[in-house]
Design a protein around this motif. Sequence first.
Motif, short mmCIF file in Angstrom:
data_model
loop_
_atom_site.label_atom_id
_atom_site.label_comp_id
_atom_site.label_asym_id
_atom_site.label_seq_id
_atom_site.Cartn_x
_atom_site.Cartn_y
_atom_site.Cartn_z
N MET A 130 -16.17 9.73 12.30
CA MET A 130 -14.97 9.24 12.98
C MET A 130 -14.21 8.27 12.06
SD MET A 130 -14.85 8.41 17.00
CE MET A 130 -16.09 7.18 16.93
N LYS A 131 -12.92 8.49 11.99
CA LYS A 131 -12.11 7.61 11.14
C LYS A 131 -11.99 6.21 11.74
CE LYS A 131 -9.19 11.13 9.08
NZ LYS A 131 -7.99 11.87 9.38
N PHE A 132 -11.70 5.25 10.89
CA PHE A 132 -11.62 3.86 11.31
C PHE A 132 -10.57 3.66 12.41
CE2 PHE A 132 -9.66 -0.35 10.88
CZ PHE A 132 -10.75 -1.13 11.25
N ARG A 133 -9.40 4.28 12.19
CA ARG A 133 -8.30 4.11 13.16
C ARG A 133 -8.71 4.62 14.54
NH1 ARG A 133 -2.63 3.75 11.01
NH2 ARG A 133 -1.98 4.36 13.09
N GLU A 134 -9.38 5.75 14.52
CA GLU A 134 -9.82 6.36 15.77
C GLU A 134 -10.86 5.48 16.46
OE1 GLU A 134 -11.62 10.64 16.92
OE2 GLU A 134 -10.47 10.53 15.02
N ARG A 135 -11.77 4.93 15.64
CA ARG A 135 -12.82 4.04 16.18
C ARG A 135 -12.19 2.79 16.78
NH1 ARG A 135 -17.05 4.18 11.70
NH2 ARG A 135 -16.94 1.93 11.73
N LEU A 136 -11.21 2.26 16.06
CA LEU A 136 -10.51 1.07 16.54
C LEU A 136 -9.80 1.37 17.86
CD1 LEU A 136 -9.76 -1.90 15.67
CD2 LEU A 136 -7.61 -0.94 14.86
N TYR A 137 -9.17 2.54 17.90
CA TYR A 137 -8.44 2.97 19.10
C TYR A 137 -9.39 3.06 20.30
CZ TYR A 137 -5.69 5.77 22.29
OH TYR A 137 -5.04 6.22 23.40
#
Length: 154
Positions: A1-8
Motif C-alpha cells: 500500500m502506498k503512503f498516501r493511501e495509508r495516510l488516507y
Amino acid sequence: MKFRERLYRFMQGRNGVDALTKFMNRVSLVCLIAAVFFTFLSLVCLTHGGNTAALVFRILYYVFYGFGIIVMILWIFRAFSRNVSKRQAENTRFLYRQQKLNRRFASLKQQWKDRKTYKYFKCPQCGQRIRAPRHKGKIRVTCSKCSNIFITKT
Ligand SMILES: [Zn+2]
C-alpha cells in the motif's frame, strides 16, 4: 500500500485539518519562534551582565515555549480526533467569533477613517453604536434599535 493511501485510510473518520486547527498551528508556531527569540535575548543580556533582564527573558522563554507546546498538542489532538461532530462544532464557534472580530475591526477602521466628519457614540439605554455628523452642536438622537431619545453634543 502506498503512503498516501495509508495516510488516507488512517485519516478516515478523523477530523483532519480545519480552520481552527490551522489557526492553532499558526499560534503555536509564532509562540515557538518567540521562545527562540527570547532565549537569544536572554543570552545577549547575560553576556552584557544584565542578569535581571536575562532572567525576565528566560521566564518569557518558558511561558511562550510552554504555551506553544500546549497549543501544538491540542491542534494535533484536534486533527486526529474521531469525535468529528464535536470538533466541527468547535470550528463553527471559532469561525463565528472570527467573523465577529473581523466586523468589529472593520467598523473601528471606518470609525478612525471618518473621525473628523462623524462623531461615534453608544445609545445609553441599549448600547447600540450610532454616528452623527460633527459640528452640529447639541442634537437630539433617536436610537435606531430601541427608539430611545437622548441629547448629545457633536
Ligand atoms: Zn438604543
